[in-house]
Design a protein around this motif. Structure first.
Motif, PDB file in Angstrom:
ATOM      1  N   LEU A 407      -4.635  -1.180   3.382  1.00 44.07           N
ATOM      2  CA  LEU A 407      -3.825   0.049   4.141  1.00 44.07           C
ATOM      3  C   LEU A 407      -2.591  -0.727   4.378  1.00 44.07           C
ATOM      4  N   GLN A 408      -2.423  -1.808   4.841  1.00 48.02           N
ATOM      5  CA  GLN A 408      -1.376  -2.532   5.208  1.00 48.02           C
ATOM      6  C   GLN A 408      -0.381  -2.558   3.922  1.00 48.02           C
ATOM      7  N   GLU A 409      -1.085  -2.947   2.897  1.00 51.53           N
ATOM      8  CA  GLU A 409      -0.217  -3.339   1.750  1.00 51.53           C
ATOM      9  C   GLU A 409       0.401  -1.888   1.044  1.00 51.53           C
ATOM     10  N   LEU A 410      -0.542  -0.678   1.108  1.00 51.30           N
ATOM     11  CA  LEU A 410       0.007   0.469   0.756  1.00 51.30           C
ATOM     12  C   LEU A 410       1.242   0.974   1.724  1.00 51.30           C
ATOM     13  N   LYS A 411       1.055   0.704   3.115  1.00 53.49           N
ATOM     14  CA  LYS A 411       2.181   1.268   4.189  1.00 53.49           C
ATOM     15  C   LYS A 411       3.436   0.629   3.527  1.00 53.49           C
TER      16      LYS A 411
END
Ligand code: PHE
Length: 448
Positions: A407-411
């Motif tokens: 999720l962090q990477e996609l954010k």
């Protein structure tokens, strides 16, 4: 440590990734598979596979790559939370690097043939009879020289790095490829017989639907999007955090499958134009000629019968094929080279030279044992290994890596991702559906 190189712009990344994806698989593989597998019925299955299976797997590679900022092996080892998964990561990463190199070792041979036919369109224009004959006759000498030349071109781009090599050449060559492709289609459409080809290409024949088509379409989709072997992963690793990965992924998938479809509008009508000119376009059992004979016999016969304009058309066609091959082969070579640069003290130049020479050696072995090795290596790498590796990358993204990291990477580059359809569906999709679909399809191909 010097800061890691990046693509200088979004456009640069899209051209590079599209350059990797768009290759012989699109311009040769897709149209001929379609023509021999029930026309538009195959197109429908292919697009299904591309978006339902290959796109989610592409996303796994892009996300892992950009997060890890490294080659496939270091990346998979890096996201593994414990010893067992680290060992698995090392295994899968190594397998990916080997398969990428093996793909290049057969791809370089075929690309070398494209260079020969390109040169032949020039030598025949200026009337060098003997040279022309040598260039189009299958022989060890011709094969190894042209493959070696192609490898040198690939190596010189990779040695120049990401923005100065891969990006610079992809942004130059890909627009050229599109212009040539469209120009050739327009010309072929004006010829007698083109309409019949269009019908064969675009009218679905659902009676030819069989389970093996799904296997073919899956293999074709994984090959065409350059998946499983860490090319998209390493290209993703050179992407800035400002970019939205799901959007870039959609764009690359669309450009790749769109180009495959458009290439069909050139190749299939061209085959039927050749038929008008008297070329034999069917094999003994009534199938459309699809293998090397199509590119190196049927089409050249067509170019010849078109008179002097045919030489120009031939030149344009083989420039197209050579560009498509080159922007793909650089992405294959980047896989082992990025590993060597990041995990050893070798400079990019030295790593490129050593690895390029090794792959040249592999290609030479294939050339020396052509009948037994050529088809074998193609099947081993593209039909079985690429989907299997793609499956493993989905397992890494879905099961092994922590969901929160995903999720962090996609954010990064897409702050509102949590509310999107993509985030609601993709994590579970890549966890359950993709591996299952690949397994079922692979089981089919083993059983069949
Ligand atoms: N996608 C390329 C093609 O369609 C082939 C390729 C496979 C490139 C694997 C890189 C890695 O021709």
């Amino acid at each position: 440590m010097a800061s890691r190189e990046q693509f200088s712009s979004k456009f640069g990344f899209i051209m590079a990734a599209a350059g990797s994806a768009i290759g012989l698989g699109n311009i040769w593989g897709f149209p001929t598979q379609t023509a021999t597998n029930g026309g538009a019925a195959f197109v429908v299955i292919y697009f299904l596979m591309a978006f339902a299976l290959a796109y989610p797997a592409l996303m796994a590679e892009l996300i892992i790559g950009r997060h890890s900022k490294s080659n496939i092996l270091t990346a998979l080892r890096g996201i593994a939370p414990n010893k067992a998964t680290r060992i698995l990561g090392t295994g899968v990463g190594t397998y990916g690097v080997i398969i990428a190199s093996l793909i290049l070792s057969f791809y370089g041979i075929v690309a070398g043939w494209m260079l020969c036919y390109l040169a032949e369109s020039v030598t025949s224009l200026i009337g060098w009879q003997a040279a022309s004959e040598w260039l189009v006759s299958f022989g060890f000498e011709r094969n190894i020289i042209s493959m070696g030349l192609f490898m040198l071109m690939t190596m010189s781009i990779i040695a120049s790095g990401i923005s100065g090599g891969i990006e610079k050449w992809s942004t130059r060559l890909m627009p050229m490829l599109m212009v040539i492709l469209v120009g050739l289609i327009i010309y072929v459409m004006t010829q007698d017989g083109a309409a019949e080809g269009l019908r064969v290409y675009l009218l679905p024949d659902f009676s030819q639907l069989k389970p093996s088509l799904f296997v073919d379409a899956m293999g074709q989709a994984f090959f065409s999007l350059s998946l499983g072997v860490g090319t998209m992963l390493v290209y993703g690793s050179y992407l800035s955090n400002k970019e939205s990965l799901p959007r870039l992924g959609v764009m690359v998938t669309l450009v790749d499958s769109g180009t495959a479809f458009v290439a069909g509008l050139l190749i299939i009508p061209a085959i039927y134009v050749a038929k008008q000119y008297g070329a034999n376009i069917f094999t003994d059992d009534g199938q459309l000629i699809a293998g090397p004979n199509l590119i190196f016999q049927v089409l050249p016969t067509l170019f010849e019968s078109m008179g002097s304009i045919g030489m120009l058309v031939a030149l344009a066609f083989f420039v197209l094929m050579s560009i498509a091959s080159l922007t793909s082969s650089i992405s294959m070579l980047e896989v082992p080279v990025s590993l060597a640069v990041e995990e050893t003290s070798l400079s990019r130049n030295k790593a490129t030279l050593i690895i390029g020479t090794l792959i040249f050696g592999c290609s030479t072995v294939i050339l020396l044992n052509f009948d037994s090795l050529f088809d074998f290596v193609i099947n081993l790498t593209t039909v079985y290994s690429q989907p299997l590796l793609g499956l493993m990358l989905c397992v890494f993204a879905g099961w092994i890596w922590h969901r929160n990291n995903l999720l962090q990477e996609l954010k990064a580059g897409h702050p509102e991702i949590e509310g999107t359809f993509f985030w609601k569906v993709w994590p579970n999709y890549v966890k359950f559906v993709c591996p299952l679909l690949v397994l079922i399809t692979l089981a089919q191909s083993v059983a069949g």
